[in-house]
Design a protein around this motif. Structure first.
Motif, mmCIF file in Angstrom:
data_model
loop_
_atom_site.group_PDB
_atom_site.id
_atom_site.type_symbol
_atom_site.label_atom_id
_atom_site.label_comp_id
_atom_site.label_asym_id
_atom_site.label_seq_id
_atom_site.Cartn_x
_atom_site.Cartn_y
_atom_site.Cartn_z
ATOM 1 N N UNK A 134 0.817 -1.151 0.042
ATOM 2 C CA UNK A 134 -0.061 -0.185 0.041
ATOM 3 C C UNK A 134 0.701 1.185 0.027
ATOM 4 N N UNK A 135 0.592 2.257 -0.657
ATOM 5 C CA UNK A 135 1.097 3.395 -0.464
ATOM 6 C C UNK A 135 0.989 4.143 0.747
ATOM 7 N N UNK A 136 1.770 5.079 0.910
ATOM 8 C CA UNK A 136 1.648 5.899 2.467
ATOM 9 C C UNK A 136 0.441 6.483 2.570
ATOM 10 N N UNK A 137 -0.062 7.424 1.549
ATOM 11 C CA UNK A 137 -1.111 7.997 1.390
ATOM 12 C C UNK A 137 -2.294 6.814 1.932
ATOM 13 N N UNK A 138 -2.523 5.594 1.227
ATOM 14 C CA UNK A 138 -3.527 4.918 1.643
ATOM 15 C C UNK A 138 -3.536 4.512 2.994
ATOM 16 N N UNK A 139 -2.222 4.012 3.672
ATOM 17 C CA UNK A 139 -2.041 3.500 4.975
ATOM 18 C C UNK A 139 -2.575 4.702 5.942
ATOM 19 N N UNK A 140 -1.893 6.090 5.597
ATOM 20 C CA UNK A 140 -2.450 7.230 6.288
ATOM 21 C C UNK A 140 -3.971 7.380 6.391
ATOM 22 N N UNK A 141 -4.803 7.486 5.170
ATOM 23 C CA UNK A 141 -6.183 7.068 5.310
ATOM 24 C C UNK A 141 -6.809 6.119 6.221
ATOM 25 N N UNK A 147 -0.613 12.207 5.864
ATOM 26 C CA UNK A 147 0.548 11.425 5.185
ATOM 27 C C UNK A 147 1.879 11.460 5.851
ATOM 28 N N UNK A 148 2.176 13.035 6.191
ATOM 29 C CA UNK A 148 3.705 13.297 6.557
ATOM 30 C C UNK A 148 3.704 12.497 7.963
ATOM 31 N N UNK A 149 2.662 12.356 8.721
ATOM 32 C CA UNK A 149 2.866 11.580 9.956
ATOM 33 C C UNK A 149 3.108 10.204 9.894
ATOM 34 N N UNK A 150 2.294 9.854 8.751
ATOM 35 C CA UNK A 150 2.406 8.175 8.425
ATOM 36 C C UNK A 150 3.783 7.842 7.990
ATOM 37 N N UNK A 151 4.395 8.851 7.255
ATOM 38 C CA UNK A 151 5.718 8.689 6.699
ATOM 39 C C UNK A 151 6.553 8.524 7.569
ATOM 40 N N UNK A 152 6.621 9.657 8.580
ATOM 41 C CA UNK A 152 7.811 9.462 9.780
ATOM 42 C C UNK A 152 7.622 8.130 10.736
#
Length: 421
Positions: A134-141, A147-152
C-alpha cells in the motif's frame, strides 16, 4: 504509455511486490534498500517498457533490476577497504541458508515487521507498506492521520529494526506463541484492507491483499502445535477469512456499489471456500476451554453463511456469540455489532438504544453512523437518519460504500417513514 503496459505494471506490482521486497530484504538485510530499490525498479519499468516492450517474465525483470540497483547503492556507500569483500558477497549466487522455522521469504518479512519491539500501530503500518504494497497515502487514510505523520512513523519503524538489529527470520518454535498474537492481528488488518480498501482511488476489493493474508495465515497456522490455543486462534482467523472471502463475488454490484449481506445473491458465494471455512470452525480442539476472538468471529460468520437467506439467520445465536466476544475482547466496535444483532433478534428500538450509548466512543467511526442511520430509518426518524448518513458518507473511505450510503440516503424520500419502497 499504452493501456497494456500500464496494466502489466499494475498487475506486476499487485502480484509480485511482496515477493520481490521479501527476497531483496533477505539478500541485503535492509528493509530500506529492499523497499526503495523495488520502487525504483518499478519506476524504471514505467520509463522503459513502453519502448522496450513488456518482458516475458515481468516479476523477474523487476527483481533483477532492483537487485542491480541495490548492489550499486551498497557499493557507493561501502568504504574503500570493503569493496572487494562486498563484491564477492554480492556476486555469490549460492542458495540462501535456511532461516527460522519455515522457508518463506514473505512470512519472514511479516515476522520482522511484527516484532514486539515495535508498537502495534507501527507493526500494522509497516506490514501494510512492506508486505501489502500500500502507498503511504492509503495507509495514512486507513489510520486517519496525515500523510507526513504516517511517513515519519514508517521511517522510525524501519530505523528501529536496523538499530535494534531485529533479525529477518521466523522465530524458533519455542518463541512462536508469544509472537503469534501480534502477527494474526496484523494479518487480519491486511485482509480487512483488501476486503474493503480505504484508498479513495483504490478498487473497492483487493483480492491480492486478501489472498496474501489467507496464504500467510495458512503458513502461520501450520507452524503452531496441534491442540494449542495459538493454533486454535490461527484456525479461527483462517476460517473467518475464508468465510468472508467466499462472499466477495456478491459484495459489489456491477455499478460499483457495496451490497449489504442481506441483499447479496447467495448463489454467487464461493461454496468451496464456505465448506472449508465451516470445517475449520468445527475443528476447535477439546484442550481449548475458552474460544478466542477469531474463533468467535468465525463462528458468527458461520451462522450467517449457513442460513438459506436473511430471514433464516439464527440471530439469537449471533447475539449470544457477540456476548461471549464482549467478555473475551471487549470493545465499542464489538458492542456495536452486538447492537445490530439485537436489533434483528429483538427490535430496532432496542438496538438503537445500545448504539446511542456508544456515541462518545465511536464518534469518528463511519460504521457507527451507518448503523445509527439504518436503525433511525427503521424506527421512523428519517430526518435524523439523513444526518447520520451524511456523517457516515463524510467518514467512509471506500468508493463502493459511499455509493451505497448515498443510495440509502436518497431512498429516505421514497416513503413517509423513511423506508424505501
Amino acid at each position: 504509455m499504452s493501456s497494456d503496459v500500464a496494466a502489466a505494471i499494475s498487475r506486476t506490482h499487485r502480484e509480485e511486490w511482496a515477493r520481490i521486497v521479501a527476497g531483496l530484504a533477505r539478500r541485503y538485510d535492509d528493509l530500506d534498500i529492499a523497499e526503495e530499490t523495488a520502487a525504483e525498479a518499478f519506476a524504471t519499468a514505467v520509463a522503459r517498457w513502453p519502448s522496450d516492450g513488456i518482458p516475458p517474465n515481468p516479476g523477474a525483470w523487476i527483481t533483477t533490476t532492483a537487485s542491480r540497483k541495490a548492489i550499486d547503492r551498497l557499493r557507493r556507500e561501502a568504504r574503500r577497504d570493503e569493496l572487494h569483500q562486498e563484491a564477492f558477497m554480492l556476486a555469490d549466487d549460492s542458495p540462501a541458508e535456511a532461516v527460522g522455522a519455515v522457508e518463506d521469504d514473505r512470512l519472514r518479512l511479516v515476522f520482522t515487521c511484527c516484532h514486539p519491539a515495535l508498537s502495534m500501530e507501527a507493526r500494522v503500518a509497516l506490514t501494510l507498506r512492506i508486505v501489502g504494497g500500500l502507498t503511504v497515502t492509503e495507509i495514512a487514510h486507513a489510520f486517519l492521520v496525515q500523510e507526513t505523520t504516517m511517513g515519519q512513523r514508517l521511517t522510525r519503524a524501519k530505523a528501529k529494526i536496523k538499530a535494534a538489529r531485529i533479525p529477518y527470520r521466523v522465530p524458533e518454535q519455542e518463541d512462536l506463541p508469544e509472537r503469534v498474537a501480534g502477527v494474526l492481528a496484523v494479518l487480519y488488518l491486511i485482509f480487512n484492507e483488501g476486503y474493503l480498501a480505504t484508498g479513495p482511488d483504490s478498487d473497492p476489493l483487493r483480492p491480492d491483499l486478501t489472498g496474501e493474508a489467507i496464504r500467510l495465515t495458512r503458513l502461520v497456522r501450520d507452524l503452531l502445535p496441534a491442540g494449542s490455543g495459538e493454533r486454535a486462534e490461527a484456525t479461527g482467523l483462517l476460517a473467518l477469512m475464508l468465510l468472508t472471502e467466499a462472499r466477495a463475488p456478491a459484495r459489489v454490484s456491477p455499478y460499483g456499489e457495496l451490497v449489504r449481506l442481506d441483499e447479496q445473491d447467495r448463489g454467487a458465494w464461493d461454496r468451496a471456500l464456505i465448506e472449508e471455512g465451516l470445517a475449520l470452525v468445527r475443528e476447535r480442539p477439546d484442550e481449548v476451554a475458552v474460544a478466542g476472538r477469531y474463533q468467535l468471529l468465525s463462528a458468527i460468520n458461520a451462522v450467517h453463511v449457513a442460513a438459506a437467506g436473511p430471514r433464516e439467520t439464527d440471530w439469537s445465536r449471533i447475539v449470544a456469540l457477540y456476548g461471549e466476544l464482549e467478555r473475551v475482547d471487549p470493545s465499542p466496535v464489538v458492542t456495536l455489532n452486538r447492537a445490530i444483532a439485537v436489533s434483528e433478534f429483538d427490535s430496532p428500538e432496542a438496538g438503537l438504544a445500545m448504539v446511542e450509548r456508544l456515541a462518545d466512543a465511536l464518534a469518528g467511526h463511519h460504521a457507527f453512523h451507518t448503523t445509527r442511520a439504518e436503525l433511525l430509518r427503521r424506527v421512523g426518524r428519517p430526518s435524523d437518519a439523513r444526518e447520520a448518513y451524511d456523517r457516515a458518507i463524510e467518514l467512509a473511505g471506500n468508493t463502493a460504500e459511499v455509493a451505497h450510503l448515498i443510495r440509502r440516503r436518497g431512498q429516505l424520500a421514497a416513503s413517509p417513514n423513511g423506508e424505501s419502497a
